[in-house]
Design a protein around this motif. Structure first.
Motif, PDB file in Angstrom:
ATOM      1  N   TRP A 134       0.807  -1.219   0.000  1.00  0.00           N
ATOM      2  CA  TRP A 134       0.000   0.000   0.000  1.00  0.00           C
ATOM      3  C   TRP A 134       0.844   1.275   0.000  1.00  0.00           C
ATOM      4  O   TRP A 134       0.727   2.130  -0.873  1.00  0.00           O
ATOM      5  N   PHE A 190      -2.390   3.492  -5.195  1.00  0.00           N
ATOM      6  CA  PHE A 190      -3.314   2.919  -6.187  1.00  0.00           C
ATOM      7  C   PHE A 190      -2.610   2.506  -7.485  1.00  0.00           C
ATOM      8  O   PHE A 190      -3.221   1.881  -8.341  1.00  0.00           O
ATOM      9  N   ASP A 228      -5.207  -2.112  -1.872  1.00  0.00           N
ATOM     10  CA  ASP A 228      -6.199  -1.458  -2.728  1.00  0.00           C
ATOM     11  C   ASP A 228      -5.603  -1.131  -4.106  1.00  0.00           C
ATOM     12  O   ASP A 228      -4.410  -0.841  -4.214  1.00  0.00           O
ATOM     13  N   TRP A 288      -6.334  -7.410  -0.711  1.00  0.00           N
ATOM     14  CA  TRP A 288      -7.186  -6.458   0.018  1.00  0.00           C
ATOM     15  C   TRP A 288      -8.574  -6.440  -0.610  1.00  0.00           C
ATOM     16  O   TRP A 288      -8.705  -6.434  -1.838  1.00  0.00           O
ATOM     17  N   ARG A 299     -15.381   9.187   2.029  1.00  0.00           N
ATOM     18  CA  ARG A 299     -14.297   8.713   1.156  1.00  0.00           C
ATOM     19  C   ARG A 299     -14.867   8.330  -0.224  1.00  0.00           C
ATOM     20  O   ARG A 299     -14.529   7.300  -0.777  1.00  0.00           O
ATOM     21  N   LYS A 332      -7.119  -9.135   3.442  1.00  0.00           N
ATOM     22  CA  LYS A 332      -7.261  -7.952   4.298  1.00  0.00           C
ATOM     23  C   LYS A 332      -8.638  -7.389   4.013  1.00  0.00           C
ATOM     24  O   LYS A 332      -8.899  -6.890   2.904  1.00  0.00           O
ATOM     25  N   ASP A 391     -11.300  -4.691   4.567  1.00  0.00           N
ATOM     26  CA  ASP A 391     -11.333  -3.303   5.019  1.00  0.00           C
ATOM     27  C   ASP A 391     -12.778  -2.791   5.081  1.00  0.00           C
ATOM     28  O   ASP A 391     -13.717  -3.411   4.540  1.00  0.00           O
ATOM     29  N   ASN A 435     -14.197   1.304   5.143  1.00  0.00           N
ATOM     30  CA  ASN A 435     -13.695   2.671   5.252  1.00  0.00           C
ATOM     31  C   ASN A 435     -14.738   3.757   5.437  1.00  0.00           C
ATOM     32  O   ASN A 435     -14.463   4.922   5.153  1.00  0.00           O
ATOM     33  N   CYS A 482      -9.716  -4.804   9.099  1.00  0.00           N
ATOM     34  CA  CYS A 482      -9.255  -3.423   9.075  1.00  0.00           C
ATOM     35  C   CYS A 482     -10.489  -2.563   8.865  1.00  0.00           C
ATOM     36  O   CYS A 482     -11.417  -2.960   8.168  1.00  0.00           O
ATOM     37  N   GLY A 514     -10.309   1.248   8.042  1.00  0.00           N
ATOM     38  CA  GLY A 514      -9.557   2.501   7.969  1.00  0.00           C
ATOM     39  C   GLY A 514      -8.577   2.557   9.134  1.00  0.00           C
ATOM     40  O   GLY A 514      -8.421   3.576   9.793  1.00  0.00           O
ATOM     41  N   GLY A 515      -7.909   1.426   9.415  1.00  0.00           N
ATOM     42  CA  GLY A 515      -7.127   1.267  10.639  1.00  0.00           C
ATOM     43  C   GLY A 515      -7.948   0.473  11.636  1.00  0.00           C
ATOM     44  O   GLY A 515      -8.596  -0.508  11.280  1.00  0.00           O
ATOM     45  N   ASP A 573      -3.659   3.174  10.568  1.00  0.00           N
ATOM     46  CA  ASP A 573      -2.880   3.509   9.380  1.00  0.00           C
ATOM     47  C   ASP A 573      -1.605   4.255   9.759  1.00  0.00           C
ATOM     48  O   ASP A 573      -0.744   4.485   8.915  1.00  0.00           O
TER      49      ASP A 573
HETATM   50  C1  GLA Z   1      -7.653   2.025   4.448  1.00  0.00           C
HETATM   51  C2  GLA Z   1      -6.706   1.084   5.172  1.00  0.00           C
HETATM   52  C3  GLA Z   1      -5.326   1.196   4.570  1.00  0.00           C
HETATM   53  C4  GLA Z   1      -5.399   0.895   3.095  1.00  0.00           C
HETATM   54  C5  GLA Z   1      -6.389   1.808   2.417  1.00  0.00           C
HETATM   55  C6  GLA Z   1      -6.611   1.413   0.975  1.00  0.00           C
HETATM   56  O1  GLA Z   1      -7.333   3.353   4.714  1.00  0.00           O
HETATM   57  O2  GLA Z   1      -6.682   1.360   6.541  1.00  0.00           O
HETATM   58  O3  GLA Z   1      -4.436   0.317   5.214  1.00  0.00           O
HETATM   59  O4  GLA Z   1      -5.754  -0.456   2.912  1.00  0.00           O
HETATM   60  O5  GLA Z   1      -7.654   1.775   3.062  1.00  0.00           O
HETATM   61  O6  GLA Z   1      -7.486   2.249   0.322  1.00  0.00           O
END
Ligand code: GLA
Length: 695
Positions: free
Chosen positions: A304, A309, A335, A379, A411, A444, A446, A448, A492, A494-495, A514
């Motif tokens: 990441w 990206f 991602d 991810w 987001r 992973k 996620d 967000n 995860c 966003g952390g 993060d």
């Molecule tokens: C979130 C996760 C990051 C990463 C991004 C990707 O913020 O916490 O570790 O994976 O998304 O977009």
């Protein structure tokens, strides 16, 4: 039917007991004592039967599960309303069952007016000092009921001198900040209305008496992956009652005639040894929750921060080649790998590898990664959708929405209504399909954005959107683990926005933040480890200065920090010098030697991130090896130039009569526990990994 009252039952943990009774009036269940073995033999530290002017007896009683009839003024766990708005459900005890090992108890109650039944369940998992509690409601009457407040239970803690509460607050990139509040009188509350446990507060609280912070500590944590609340109230008599449960953000729950409702598990923990001891009680519990999935976690690389990206086969393979040389075991593409995903404005929902980024095919790319001797991870964020996506074009009605109201993007994305069966089917089959189609070992997962819209297009309220989302999320995780037992899942949001005990039982590892800036990360991990075991702590070595924290620390510091849990690398290792790569390979090899102790060892948190002393000690279960990870938290300018004596780290739980060696020096256990293990800091030596072996 009513049952005999005045009975008491004791649940027995490894070192603790939890005793409850139904008083003679039979209206509720009360705590007698909660603490070390034997604590129930003697007058109850929490009972009260004196006068209660201007209150009711229930307001002062240490009730386990209180309705608004029991505690009309000081906070009920359960509030029920009939369809015509009548409250004050009040119970009568009917029955109870306890198992022969004193580890499972169920106590039944019924409300004679509405015929609502409530069973209060207790379970002490073998070998632990936690008590899991949950309540099952059953509407045995003929009319619908509304659940206005759906608490899971109240925990009563004696705090005669004042309550010292410890909690963890935060925000995105600053999660798990451990903080302490002295509560003289009144209420302290934390929670989330986000449909997810959230970054702002962790569903975890610790309570101690202000007179003895190093002494007994009681902990409460909720296993609920949606909106929640925890409230601690200290009464005039010195009793702190902590109630925890769901926060009903979508309004009251409907409980139709004949329907049942299970409320989330709330878990209590006790340690005689302050917050540090309490952390070990939580660790033991979470290791048992992990069961046979408590394995040594692979060293991973996540691309990441190296490519964001701009994912495409060649750069990923360049990273993978170096990662393999360093000793990394799993390569995770974050991602950006799927069609339409070149930034965060588009693509979520369309989970097909982008052929432009993987021209030889995604299978071929994965095979090339695997040919390097690496496992492969991916991810996903399958509960979310960008408005710019095929999924949204085809199913705009799948997102949470309030008819006639604008949607709130966060987001640039919306949230899928996972409570809908067709959406749950889509999410499950998308992820399951990826795992079947491609050779994937690690996921992973996620999330967000929180849920902003309390509605479903065309939906009639009230709907338990929160409950339905969480239930399907849990089911999907359980199904994926059952069908793909060798795939590790990292949770995860966003952390660290989605870490609760229910996720600890369903995911293998958490991404806590993060923020990987060394000193910030130290504080985040220090808080995290108070509530979570090291096998859940995913941590990467990233580049310096990093995204968030420009305060420099050595590569060694960053490695030792990431070794406190599950070691990963998230740096652009293409830019690392040969010397840096050699150093990294050395650290990774050392981690592989100690990770079993990190995964299974007894943890002692020494000092703290804002103190001169800051270390984590892991003692192997057989007590033969002790791993100490230590960090220099102070300013680096000048350190080691002027005469400076070593920092001494007092180690815990060692045999005072035994002798320990770090390969060069020898110490007695008594010296290590008293004077402490010396570590000498300098500007170039700001962290240490010390392995002590018992002679
Ligand atoms: C979130 C996760 C990051 C990463 C991004 C990707 O913020 O916490 O570790 O994976 O998304 O977009």
């Amino acid at each position: 039917m009513t049952a005999a009252t005045g009975q008491r039952w004791t649940l027995r943990g490894a070192h603790t007991e939890y005793t409850v009774t139904v008083p003679a009036h039979g209206r509720w269940l009360e705590l007698v004592a909660w603490g070390p073995h034997g604590v129930s033999d003697g007058p109850s530290p929490v009972a009260y039967d004196g006068p209660v002017p201007f209150l009711t007896a229930g307001d002062a009683a240490p009730i386990e599960y209180a309705t608004d009839a029991d505690r009309p003024f000081t906070g009920a766990d359960l509030v029920i309303e009939t369809v015509d708005g009548k409250r004050r459900v009040g119970f009568v005890h009917t029955d109870a069952r306890i198992d022969a090992y004193q580890r499972e108890l169920a106590v039944d109650f019924v409300d004679p007016v509405t015929r609502l039944r409530a069973t209060v369940h207790y379970r002490v998992p073998e070998g632990t000092d936690v008590v899991q509690r949950w309540v099952e409601l059953s509407n045995d009457g003929t009319d619908e009921l509304r659940v206005v407040r759906a608490g899971s239970g109240g925990f009563c803690v004696p705090t005669p001198h004042g309550a010292l509460l410890s909690h963890q607050w935060g925000q995105w990139s600053q999660e798990f900040q451990l903080s302490h509040v002295e509560l003289g009188h009144g209420t302290f509350g934390i929670g989330s209305s986000q449909g997810v446990p959230g970054h702002l507060h962790v569903p975890w609280l610790a309570v101690r008496d202000t007179a003895g912070p190093a002494g007994p500590a009681w902990g409460i944590a909720l296993a609920w992956t949606g909106s929640w609340e925890i409230r601690a109230e200290r009464d005039t008599g010195g009793l702190t009652r902590v109630r925890a449960g769901r926060q009903l953000v979508d309004g009251p729950l409907e409980l139709a005639a004949g329907e049942r409702l299970s409320l989330p598990v709330v878990t209590g923990a006790y340690s005689p040894d302050g917050l540090d001891g309490l952390a070990r009680v939580w660790h033991t519990h979470q290791r048992l929750l992990a069961g046979d999935r408590l394995t040594d976690r692979p060293v991973l690389y996540n691309s990441w921060e190296a490519t964001y990206f701009a994912v495409e086969a060649q750069s990923q393979l360049a990273l993978a080649r170096i990662a393999a040389e360093l000793g990394v075991e799993t390569f995770v593409v974050d991602d950006g790998w799927f069609v339409g995903r070149n930034d965060d404005t588009a693509g979520l929902g369309d989970w097909t590898p982008d052929p432009a980024k993987f021209p030889a095919g995604f299978d071929t790319f994965i095979a090339e990664v695997r040919a390097l001797g690496l496992n492969f991870g991916l991810w996903v964020e399958p509960e979310c959708v960008n408005p710019k996506s095929t999924l949204y074009a085809e199913h705009p009605d799948w997102v949470y929405a309030v008819d006639g109201r604008p949607l709130t993007p966060v987001r640039n994305q919306y949230l899928l209504d996972l409570g809908r069966p067709e959406v749950a089917e889509f999410v499950h089959s998308t992820v399951d399909g990826l795992l079947r189609r491609y050779d994937i070992d690690y996921l992973k997962w996620d999330f967000n954005r929180p849920r902003t819209e309390p509605g479903r297009p065309g939906g009639v309220g009230p709907l338990d959107l929160d409950g339905a989302h969480v239930a399907n999320l849990h089911r999907i995780f359980e199904r994926l683990r059952r069908d793909h037992p060798d795939v590790l899942i990292e949770a995860c949001a966003g952390g660290g926005g989605r870490t609760d005990l229910a996720m600890a039982a369903r995911a293998d590892v958490f991404w806590p933040s993060d923020n990987t800036g060394p000193l910030d990360r130290l504080a985040i991990q220090y808080g995290f480890l108070h509530a979570n075991a090291p096998h859940l702590l995913s941590s990467w070595v990233t580049d310096a200065p990093g995204l968030f924290d420009p305060r420099p620390r050595t590569l060694g510091f960053r490695f030792v920090l990431a070794m406190a849990g599950v070691l990963g690398i998230g740096a652009d290792i293409r830019a690392w010098t040969p010397a840096e790569r050699a150093e990294a390979a050395g650290w990774i090899a050392r981690y592989k030697e100690i990770r079993e102790i990190v995964t299974r060892g007894e943890v002692h948190l020494i000092g703290g991130p804002d103190q001169a002393r800051c270390a984590v000690q892991y003692t192997a279960p057989d007590q033969r090896r002790v791993v100490v990870l230590a960090w220099h938290t102070g300013r680096l300018d000048g350190a080691g130039l002027l005469p400076s004596r070593p920092v001494r780290l007092p180690l815990r739980g060692l045999d005072p009569a035994a002798r320990y060696s770090d390969g060069e020096r020898h110490y007695s256990g008594s010296h290590l526990g008293g004077v402490g293990l010396p570590v000498q800091w300098s500007a170039t030596h700001d962290a240490d990994l010390i392995v002590l072996t018992r002679d």
